[in-house]
Design an enzyme around this catalytic site. Structure first.
Site, mmCIF file in Angstrom:
data_model
loop_
_atom_site.group_PDB
_atom_site.id
_atom_site.type_symbol
_atom_site.label_atom_id
_atom_site.label_comp_id
_atom_site.label_asym_id
_atom_site.label_seq_id
_atom_site.Cartn_x
_atom_site.Cartn_y
_atom_site.Cartn_z
ATOM 1 N N SER A 4 -1.750 -0.016 2.385
ATOM 2 C CA SER A 4 -1.313 0.992 3.605
ATOM 3 C C SER A 4 -2.758 1.262 3.226
ATOM 4 O O SER A 4 -3.667 0.438 4.365
ATOM 5 C CB SER A 4 -0.485 1.414 1.715
ATOM 6 O OG SER A 4 -0.041 2.588 2.428
ATOM 7 N N ASP A 32 8.685 -2.689 7.562
ATOM 8 C CA ASP A 32 7.516 -1.857 6.286
ATOM 9 C C ASP A 32 7.754 -0.551 5.918
ATOM 10 O O ASP A 32 8.753 0.698 4.658
ATOM 11 C CB ASP A 32 7.028 -1.507 7.466
ATOM 12 C CG ASP A 32 5.543 -1.177 6.468
ATOM 13 O OD1 ASP A 32 5.634 -0.185 5.628
ATOM 14 O OD2 ASP A 32 4.118 -1.091 5.538
ATOM 15 N N HIS A 60 7.499 -1.812 2.865
ATOM 16 C CA HIS A 60 5.906 -1.343 2.380
ATOM 17 C C HIS A 60 5.556 -1.213 0.911
ATOM 18 O O HIS A 60 4.515 -2.235 0.079
ATOM 19 C CB HIS A 60 6.222 -0.014 2.451
ATOM 20 C CG HIS A 60 4.514 0.341 3.022
ATOM 21 N ND1 HIS A 60 3.307 -0.054 3.578
ATOM 22 C CD2 HIS A 60 3.846 0.799 1.977
ATOM 23 C CE1 HIS A 60 2.622 0.925 2.939
ATOM 24 N NE2 HIS A 60 2.657 1.748 2.885
#
Length: 240
Positions: free
Chosen positions: A120, A197, A221
């Site tokens: 991320s 995601d 994610h």
């Protein structure tokens, strides 16, 4: 003495020829079996220290599964490190902190280079370190998992923080790490991203020009952090 028919004689000769062929081929088969180990795939290198870089609001605990996968892959726990930083501060300072952390890991392990695995917003921290601060000379491999490498519109939800302003597409921070060569130096780069995601928007933001970009069929994610299949791929990539 009764003469054999031509057809029977041919059958006898064929059987004899087959026996000779099988006898002659036996040593060759044995030789091929003996030589097989020499052609086996060479063991992967697991001597490179690995520095894991978490994402926005993350921590070292995000890497529990990843570290287990790496240990199963042959890494010693003494070569696995998790860098923690201020999710609400400034990613320039976070990248500078990463630079100091990598230097410390190199000093502790005696290694000339480390591998970085990020997730991320950790992609922004890592890219700034490698590209702007020249960290690529100290990094052998960079693996970006759902990295916000070109920003994400999801950051609009937290724009009161500098890090989120920097993570928003079109920011001066994003422009700085994406202009020109996105994968500088001799570092090997790879990314893993997915249309499922849900946080990196658009999901293709993770891709880096010049990297090996792996499109995972469907992973969320946060789900990436527990995806042992993807994590094994990353361990193999780092060891290659």
């Amino acid at each position: 003495m009764r003469r054999r028919s031509p057809r029977r004689l041919l059958g006898v000769l064929a059987a004899a020829a087959l026996g000779l062929t099988l006898f002659a081929s036996a040593p060759a088969a044995g030789a091929a079996t003996a030589a097989a180990p020499a052609a086996a795939v060479q063991p992967l290198s697991t001597s490179t220290p690995v520095v894991f870089v978490h994402g926005y609001t993350g921590s070292a605990s995000n890497w529990t599964t990843a570290m287990s996968v790496f240990r199963l892959g042959g890494w010693s726990s003494s070569l696995l490190f998790a860098y923690e930083y201020n999710s609400y501060g400034n990613n320039v300072a976070n990248a500078q902190g990463l630079a100091a952390y990598v230097d410390n890991v190199k000093a502790r392990t005696g290694a000339s280079k480390v591998a970085i695995v990020n997730h991320s917003m950790g992609g922004l921290v890592s890219q700034y370190y490698l590209k702007v601060l020249g960290g690529n000379t100290s990094v052998s491999h960079l693996a970006s998992i759902a990295g916000a490498n070109h920003g994400t519109t999801y950051a609009a939800a937290c724009l009161i923080y500098t890090t989120c302003q920097q993570m928003y597409p079109g920011s001066s921070f994003i422009a700085r790490i994406t202009s020109g060569d996105e994968t500088p130096g001799s570092t090997r780069y790879a990314t893993w991203y997915s249309a499922c995601d849900g946080v990196i928007l658009p999901y293709t933001s993770t891709r880096l020009d010049g990297a090996t970009n792996n499109n995972v069929l469907c992973q969320t994610h946060i789900g990436f952090l527990a995806d042992t299949s993807v994590l094994r791929q990353i361990a193999s990539f780092v060891a290659s």
